[in-house]
Motif scaffolding. Structure first.
Motif, PDB file in Angstrom:
ATOM      1  N   TYR A  30       0.691  -1.147   0.032  1.00 50.89           N
ATOM      2  CA  TYR A  30      -0.030   0.011   0.076  1.00 50.89           C
ATOM      3  C   TYR A  30       0.909   1.078  -0.045  1.00 50.89           C
ATOM      4  CZ  TYR A  30      -3.753  -3.266   1.139  1.00 50.89           C
ATOM      5  OH  TYR A  30      -4.664  -4.410   1.199  1.00 50.89           O
ATOM      6  N   ASN A  31       1.871   1.218   0.615  1.00 46.79           N
ATOM      7  CA  ASN A  31       2.981   2.285   0.640  1.00 46.79           C
ATOM      8  C   ASN A  31       3.549   2.626  -0.552  1.00 46.79           C
ATOM      9  OD1 ASN A  31       2.423   2.921   3.346  1.00 46.79           O
ATOM     10  ND2 ASN A  31       4.239   1.600   4.245  1.00 46.79           N
ATOM     11  N   SER A  32       3.719   1.498  -1.357  1.00 48.28           N
ATOM     12  CA  SER A  32       4.282   1.627  -2.750  1.00 48.28           C
ATOM     13  C   SER A  32       3.349   2.204  -3.797  1.00 48.28           C
ATOM     14  CB  SER A  32       4.890   0.335  -3.151  1.00 48.28           C
ATOM     15  OG  SER A  32       3.909  -0.560  -3.576  1.00 48.28           O
ATOM     16  N   MET A  33       2.129   2.152  -3.566  1.00 50.97           N
ATOM     17  CA  MET A  33       0.936   2.654  -4.455  1.00 50.97           C
ATOM     18  C   MET A  33       1.178   4.077  -4.764  1.00 50.97           C
ATOM     19  SD  MET A  33      -2.193   0.171  -3.562  1.00 50.97           S
ATOM     20  CE  MET A  33      -2.315  -1.614  -3.953  1.00 50.97           C
ATOM     21  N   HIS A  34       0.819   4.431  -5.870  1.00 53.79           N
ATOM     22  CA  HIS A  34       0.666   5.961  -6.216  1.00 53.79           C
ATOM     23  C   HIS A  34      -0.641   6.249  -6.558  1.00 53.79           C
ATOM     24  CE1 HIS A  34       5.155   5.585  -6.659  1.00 53.79           C
ATOM     25  NE2 HIS A  34       4.876   4.468  -7.537  1.00 53.79           N
ATOM     26  N   GLU A  35      -0.877   7.716  -6.473  1.00 51.80           N
ATOM     27  CA  GLU A  35      -2.264   8.271  -6.610  1.00 51.80           C
ATOM     28  C   GLU A  35      -2.662   7.865  -7.968  1.00 51.80           C
ATOM     29  OE1 GLU A  35      -2.473  12.133  -5.395  1.00 51.80           O
ATOM     30  OE2 GLU A  35      -1.776  11.988  -3.404  1.00 51.80           O
ATOM     31  N   GLY A  36      -1.743   7.999  -8.918  1.00 54.30           N
ATOM     32  CA  GLY A  36      -2.136   8.008 -10.355  1.00 54.30           C
ATOM     33  C   GLY A  36      -2.434   6.487 -10.643  1.00 54.30           C
ATOM     34  N   ASP A  37      -2.171   5.348  -9.882  1.00 52.56           N
ATOM     35  CA  ASP A  37      -2.640   4.080 -10.098  1.00 52.56           C
ATOM     36  C   ASP A  37      -3.881   3.794 -10.195  1.00 52.56           C
ATOM     37  OD1 ASP A  37      -0.084   3.426 -10.038  1.00 52.56           O
ATOM     38  OD2 ASP A  37       0.022   2.524  -7.934  1.00 52.56           O
ATOM     39  N   SER A  38      -4.480   3.012 -11.173  1.00 51.62           N
ATOM     40  CA  SER A  38      -5.955   2.848 -11.310  1.00 51.62           C
ATOM     41  C   SER A  38      -6.487   1.984 -10.150  1.00 51.62           C
ATOM     42  CB  SER A  38      -6.460   2.148 -12.656  1.00 51.62           C
ATOM     43  OG  SER A  38      -5.919   0.924 -12.620  1.00 51.62           O
ATOM     44  N   LEU A  39      -7.837   1.825  -9.990  1.00 47.26           N
ATOM     45  CA  LEU A  39      -8.439   1.230  -9.206  1.00 47.26           C
ATOM     46  C   LEU A  39      -8.296  -0.276  -9.262  1.00 47.26           C
ATOM     47  CD1 LEU A  39     -10.333   0.944  -6.275  1.00 47.26           C
ATOM     48  CD2 LEU A  39     -12.192   1.274  -7.759  1.00 47.26           C
ATOM     49  N   GLU A  40      -8.518  -0.458 -10.613  1.00 49.51           N
ATOM     50  CA  GLU A  40      -8.506  -1.967 -10.960  1.00 49.51           C
ATOM     51  C   GLU A  40      -6.909  -2.427 -10.723  1.00 49.51           C
ATOM     52  OE1 GLU A  40      -9.914  -5.333 -11.935  1.00 49.51           O
ATOM     53  OE2 GLU A  40     -10.831  -3.738 -11.842  1.00 49.51           O
ATOM     54  N   LYS A  41      -5.927  -1.663 -11.224  1.00 50.25           N
ATOM     55  CA  LYS A  41      -4.385  -1.979 -10.738  1.00 50.25           C
ATOM     56  C   LYS A  41      -4.461  -2.122  -9.329  1.00 50.25           C
ATOM     57  CE  LYS A  41       0.105  -0.647 -11.270  1.00 50.25           C
ATOM     58  NZ  LYS A  41       1.219   0.277 -11.808  1.00 50.25           N
ATOM     59  N   LYS A  42      -4.616  -1.449  -8.454  1.00 52.17           N
ATOM     60  CA  LYS A  42      -4.499  -1.620  -6.793  1.00 52.17           C
ATOM     61  C   LYS A  42      -5.185  -2.683  -6.504  1.00 52.17           C
ATOM     62  CE  LYS A  42      -4.356   3.602  -5.693  1.00 52.17           C
ATOM     63  NZ  LYS A  42      -5.014   4.483  -5.102  1.00 52.17           N
ATOM     64  N   LYS A  43      -6.387  -3.139  -7.081  1.00 56.47           N
ATOM     65  CA  LYS A  43      -7.151  -4.344  -6.711  1.00 56.47           C
ATOM     66  C   LYS A  43      -6.313  -5.469  -6.942  1.00 56.47           C
ATOM     67  CE  LYS A  43     -11.967  -2.702  -6.416  1.00 56.47           C
ATOM     68  NZ  LYS A  43     -13.202  -2.826  -7.083  1.00 56.47           N
ATOM     69  N   GLN A  44      -5.780  -5.589  -8.278  1.00 55.66           N
ATOM     70  CA  GLN A  44      -5.104  -6.665  -8.788  1.00 55.66           C
ATOM     71  C   GLN A  44      -3.796  -7.027  -7.704  1.00 55.66           C
ATOM     72  OE1 GLN A  44      -4.338  -5.997 -13.089  1.00 55.66           O
ATOM     73  NE2 GLN A  44      -6.502  -6.473 -13.468  1.00 55.66           N
ATOM     74  N   LEU A  45      -3.088  -5.967  -7.516  1.00 58.74           N
ATOM     75  CA  LEU A  45      -1.889  -6.039  -6.783  1.00 58.74           C
ATOM     76  C   LEU A  45      -2.190  -6.559  -5.349  1.00 58.74           C
ATOM     77  CD1 LEU A  45      -0.129  -2.819  -7.648  1.00 58.74           C
ATOM     78  CD2 LEU A  45       0.621  -5.094  -8.304  1.00 58.74           C
ATOM     79  N   LYS A  46      -3.328  -6.037  -4.797  1.00 55.75           N
ATOM     80  CA  LYS A  46      -3.597  -6.597  -3.393  1.00 55.75           C
ATOM     81  C   LYS A  46      -4.028  -7.766  -3.475  1.00 55.75           C
ATOM     82  CE  LYS A  46      -7.583  -5.436  -0.384  1.00 55.75           C
ATOM     83  NZ  LYS A  46      -8.627  -4.659  -0.063  1.00 55.75           N
ATOM     84  N   GLU A  47      -4.940  -8.173  -4.330  1.00 55.37           N
ATOM     85  CA  GLU A  47      -5.385  -9.698  -4.550  1.00 55.37           C
ATOM     86  C   GLU A  47      -4.153 -10.654  -4.809  1.00 55.37           C
ATOM     87  OE1 GLU A  47      -7.979 -12.568  -7.388  1.00 55.37           O
ATOM     88  OE2 GLU A  47      -8.439 -10.608  -7.297  1.00 55.37           O
ATOM     89  N   GLY A  48      -3.086 -10.280  -5.363  1.00 58.39           N
ATOM     90  CA  GLY A  48      -2.003 -10.912  -5.902  1.00 58.39           C
ATOM     91  C   GLY A  48      -1.173 -11.570  -4.412  1.00 58.39           C
TER      92      GLY A  48
END
Length: 349
Positions: free
Chosen positions: A258-276
């Motif tokens: 979560y700390n490595s995520m950027h504001e510009g990341d899409s919601l879908e990308k965040k969800k995929q990274l989290k699920e992985g």
């Protein structure tokens, strides 16, 4: 003069009434929640019967009578040997008739291990909300999920009302093993002895620590180190600690993600990274070499755990090493002395 005084008093009473009405309107949700909770708790308290009645009932199973005797022994040991507060708790029994009686809702932000908190009088901020009504609990779960939170609902094995009511034994408690039952009773008694406002993580971690160590000491006192009861408890505890440590490490991995995520990341990308990451944590559960469970990942075969699940482990387990080191190094394993020190350092509410 008397008429004037009467008018003044009348105005004061009207002003107080107006203030009360305004406060009720502003805090209507909290007021209605408090009324429901009070009714639910009182219904259980009123319906509970003294333990003596069950002990004298020839139709009540001897195996359950033995559990009631054990609870009384645990309670007395916690008071006499550990120095926990003596209350009227666990002197009555409420028959759940095989049903759950309480549902606790926990929520966390979707891309941060930050709990949703609710404010209550006296106890302050709390990262969960309990219900004696299943429908209301799941309605809140749905509402929070619609707001984007990760949510779980769990059924607690017991709870402490911190002295507001007399806490009864719940009939489902009687199906627990000796060690697990002793742990639960000592855990809840700890809350009635030490409870710091606005510090749920501290309170739950401390009660977990006292429950774990207190149960060990009780089992040695009653059954001995070589007993089946003690060995079973230790084996179960070893497995659970391996699982807990794995989940806490998993929480650390999620923090890093979560700390490595950027504001510009899409919601879908965040969800995929989290699920992985969560899927990896679950898959790696099967490498823990647990004695009592071969494939712990199977519990999540239909649905992966979420942030609220990981937050729950932090609330109950993340400070165990801190308490353990202080207890060992400063108090040399004297649990009663440690509890006395903590109860003096942290006045009850």
């Amino acid at each position: 003069m008397l008429r004037r005084s009467g008018k003044i008093i009348k105005r004061i009473l009207l002003a107080i009434t107006a203030i009360v009405v305004i406060l009720v309107i502003i805090y209507w949700e909290l007021v209605t929640y408090g009324i429901r909770q009070g009714y639910g708790q009182l219904n259980i308290v009123w319906s509970a019967r003294p333990v003596e009645e069950f002990m004298a009932d020839p139709s009540f199973p001897d195996s359950l009578k033995a559990r009631l005797t054990l609870i009384d022994e645990v309670r007395q040991y916690a008071i006499d040997s550990l120095g926990l507060k003596d209350t009227e708790n666990y002197k009555t029994l409420y028959d759940q008739k095989g049903k759950e009686v309480m549902w606790v809702v926990l929520a966390a932000e979707p891309f941060r291990l930050q709990p949703k908190e609710w404010e209550f009088p006296v106890i302050g901020s709390v990262p969960y909300k309990g219900f004696f009504n299943q429908r209301l609990a799941f309605e809140l779960k749905k509402e929070l999920e619609q707001q984007g939170f990760d949510v779980i609902v769990r059924n607690p094995g017991g709870w402490s009302t911190l002295g507001w009511f007399t806490d009864p034994i719940l009939s489902k408690m009687l199906s627990r093993s000796e060690g697990d039952l002793a742990n639960l009773i000592i855990h809840e008694m700890s809350h009635a002895t030490i409870f710091v406002k606005d510090s749920v993580d501290f309170n739950e971690n401390l009660a977990t620590f006292i429950g774990d160590r207190g149960a060990e000491k009780f089992l040695i006192y009653k059954y001995g180190r070589n007993s089946r009861e003690y060995i079973t408890y230790i084996d179960e505890d070893k497995d659970y600690l391996k699982y807990v440590n794995h989940m806490l490490r998993g929480a650390g991995l999620l923090d890093s993600l979560y700390n490595s995520m950027h504001e510009g990341d899409s919601l879908e990308k965040k969800k995929q990274l989290k699920e992985g990451v969560i899927r990896k944590i679950v898959t790696n559960m099967d490498t823990l070499s647990l004695a009592l469970t071969k494939h712990p990942s199977q519990r999540f075969k239909d649905k992966l755990p979420n942030n609220a699940y990981f937050m729950n482990f932090r609330q109950y387990q993340s400070k165990q090493n801190i308490f353990g080191e202080e207890w060992t190094n400063t108090f040399h394993g004297d649990l009663r002395g440690y509890i006395k020190y903590l109860s003096e350092k942290y006045p009850f509410l």
